[in-house]
Scaffold this motif. Sequence first.
Motif, mmCIF file in Angstrom:
data_model
loop_
_atom_site.group_PDB
_atom_site.id
_atom_site.type_symbol
_atom_site.label_atom_id
_atom_site.label_comp_id
_atom_site.label_asym_id
_atom_site.label_seq_id
_atom_site.Cartn_x
_atom_site.Cartn_y
_atom_site.Cartn_z
ATOM 1 N N LEU A 1 0.927 -0.968 0.091
ATOM 2 C CA LEU A 1 -0.255 -0.183 -0.114
ATOM 3 C C LEU A 1 0.836 1.217 -0.112
ATOM 4 O O LEU A 1 1.719 1.386 0.731
ATOM 5 C CB LEU A 1 -1.027 -0.082 1.084
ATOM 6 C CG LEU A 1 -1.853 1.275 1.386
ATOM 7 C CD1 LEU A 1 -2.944 1.278 0.300
ATOM 8 C CD2 LEU A 1 -2.653 1.004 2.598
ATOM 9 N N GLU B 1 1.341 5.472 -0.267
ATOM 10 C CA GLU B 1 0.569 6.504 -0.067
ATOM 11 C C GLU B 1 1.328 7.784 -0.411
ATOM 12 O O GLU B 1 2.603 7.917 0.010
ATOM 13 C CB GLU B 1 0.179 6.654 1.456
ATOM 14 C CG GLU B 1 -0.773 7.811 1.766
ATOM 15 C CD GLU B 1 -1.176 8.052 3.216
ATOM 16 O OE1 GLU B 1 -0.658 8.326 4.257
ATOM 17 O OE2 GLU B 1 -2.391 7.061 3.468
ATOM 18 N N GLN C 1 -3.019 5.104 -2.415
ATOM 19 C CA GLN C 1 -4.010 6.020 -1.889
ATOM 20 C C GLN C 1 -3.477 7.664 -1.912
ATOM 21 O O GLN C 1 -2.394 7.871 -1.723
ATOM 22 C CB GLN C 1 -4.255 5.945 -0.316
ATOM 23 C CG GLN C 1 -5.002 4.544 0.189
ATOM 24 C CD GLN C 1 -5.416 4.183 1.358
ATOM 25 O OE1 GLN C 1 -6.336 3.972 1.702
ATOM 26 N NE2 GLN C 1 -4.304 4.836 2.342
ATOM 27 N N LEU D 1 -6.445 -3.951 4.938
ATOM 28 C CA LEU D 1 -5.223 -3.072 5.416
ATOM 29 C C LEU D 1 -4.239 -4.352 5.835
ATOM 30 O O LEU D 1 -3.070 -4.512 5.507
ATOM 31 C CB LEU D 1 -5.360 -2.239 6.400
ATOM 32 C CG LEU D 1 -5.796 -1.052 5.829
ATOM 33 C CD1 LEU D 1 -6.264 -0.032 7.185
ATOM 34 C CD2 LEU D 1 -5.286 -0.186 5.001
ATOM 35 N N PHE E 1 -2.119 -6.394 3.419
ATOM 36 C CA PHE E 1 -0.738 -5.719 2.830
ATOM 37 C C PHE E 1 0.511 -5.913 3.623
ATOM 38 O O PHE E 1 0.386 -5.609 4.844
ATOM 39 C CB PHE E 1 -0.899 -4.167 2.708
ATOM 40 C CG PHE E 1 -2.004 -3.782 1.533
ATOM 41 C CD1 PHE E 1 -1.572 -3.892 0.301
ATOM 42 C CD2 PHE E 1 -3.256 -3.255 2.017
ATOM 43 C CE1 PHE E 1 -2.480 -3.305 -0.836
ATOM 44 C CE2 PHE E 1 -4.062 -2.899 1.042
ATOM 45 C CZ PHE E 1 -3.824 -3.210 -0.348
ATOM 46 N N LYS F 1 3.440 -0.822 4.075
ATOM 47 C CA LYS F 1 2.758 0.405 3.753
ATOM 48 C C LYS F 1 3.827 1.206 3.459
ATOM 49 O O LYS F 1 4.846 1.524 4.479
ATOM 50 C CB LYS F 1 2.055 0.986 4.496
ATOM 51 C CG LYS F 1 1.056 2.227 4.266
ATOM 52 C CD LYS F 1 0.267 2.888 5.347
ATOM 53 C CE LYS F 1 -0.427 4.125 4.990
ATOM 54 N NZ LYS F 1 -1.152 4.824 5.741
ATOM 55 N N HIS G 1 5.501 5.289 2.188
ATOM 56 C CA HIS G 1 5.231 6.605 1.815
ATOM 57 C C HIS G 1 6.239 7.116 1.024
ATOM 58 O O HIS G 1 7.396 6.721 1.104
ATOM 59 C CB HIS G 1 5.317 7.569 3.207
ATOM 60 C CG HIS G 1 4.098 7.216 4.198
ATOM 61 N ND1 HIS G 1 4.407 7.444 5.659
ATOM 62 C CD2 HIS G 1 3.177 6.787 4.049
ATOM 63 C CE1 HIS G 1 3.218 7.004 6.134
ATOM 64 N NE2 HIS G 1 2.443 6.722 5.400
ATOM 65 N N HIS H 1 0.417 0.365 9.459
ATOM 66 C CA HIS H 1 -0.804 0.221 8.563
ATOM 67 C C HIS H 1 -1.750 -0.581 9.562
ATOM 68 O O HIS H 1 -2.980 -0.415 9.244
ATOM 69 C CB HIS H 1 -0.873 0.230 7.362
ATOM 70 C CG HIS H 1 -0.385 -1.176 6.984
ATOM 71 N ND1 HIS H 1 1.054 -1.649 7.018
ATOM 72 C CD2 HIS H 1 -0.947 -2.531 6.317
ATOM 73 C CE1 HIS H 1 1.403 -2.823 6.657
ATOM 74 N NE2 HIS H 1 0.340 -3.263 6.436
#
Length: 333
Positions: A52, A54, A162, A178, A181, A184, A186, A304
Amino acid sequence: MTARSALTTGLDPDEFRRDFDRIETEIGRVIVGHEEVVRMTITALVAGGHVLIEGVPGLGKTLLMRTLASAIDGLFSRIQCTPDLMPADIIGTNILHETGDGQRSFRFEPGPVFANLVLSDEVNRATPKTQSALLEAMQERTVTVGKRSYRLPEPFIVLATQNPIEMEGTFPLPEAQLDRFLFKLHVPFPSTDELVTIAERTTGAIEPFADKVVDVERILAMAALARDVPIARPVMEYAARLIKATQPGDPTATPSVREHVRVGASPRGLQSIVVGAKIHALLDDRHHVSQSDIRTMVVPALRHRLILRFTARAQGVEPNDILGEIVRTIGEA
């Protein structure tokens, strides 16, 4: 690492590092910066997990996935999630097929999820009904239509994005999804030098592209070798204590966990830490997992999975802050 490992997988740790570096280098010819995001995405691919991501639009998330698919000669597909997206738009559907002799029958037409690397762009814009269809694919590696199930190709990884800014018209991912995944990540905004390099690469006559450096069979061999990396019992117990410390009702929970965490990480969080640590150990030229490997994977594997209370948002407390405190507090074995 045993001799049996190399015989079983068809490659040894030196070849693992060489192939991983080749993939990383080839992606670096196209993607500017984001070295940590690139490395962790390749790690997830080898680990057989999903990611995931972001970040604000325009930071190269789609390009990263397409470039990775080119580097491993894998099948890439992209799903643009919108509120009117239906499960059949993702997994496929049965269509009526007419043969030359006038006979009619239903035939399954696979959807875009039947690929090695699937980009689910703005996944939180899809409705819960559509998200549930993607959930089965992520967890079971199968798609069920009617009474039949269809296996997805291997390797299979979903990279979902996202947008952290625009939340209007979105459907927050449920905790169960969630938890599927592996990491997560960034994506930070590029520096000035990186912005200049991006402009130079993308506004010229020839845009860079990635060549094939390995194939999907090699990725599966790398995955098998990584899972065979040994981890000592005390190291595994250290990772388990970190998970326990995320539970607000546990005696080892830190003050920030008790104050700000509503639900801690699940056993899948421990699995994500361990499998990521095994790959990290191989890349560091070690044939066993150390506690430093475990610490490296804590934030991407757990950020996450912490469900925070309202007090955390009100005080600007982030999961990274809480996990950092846990790592500093929980002693090694």
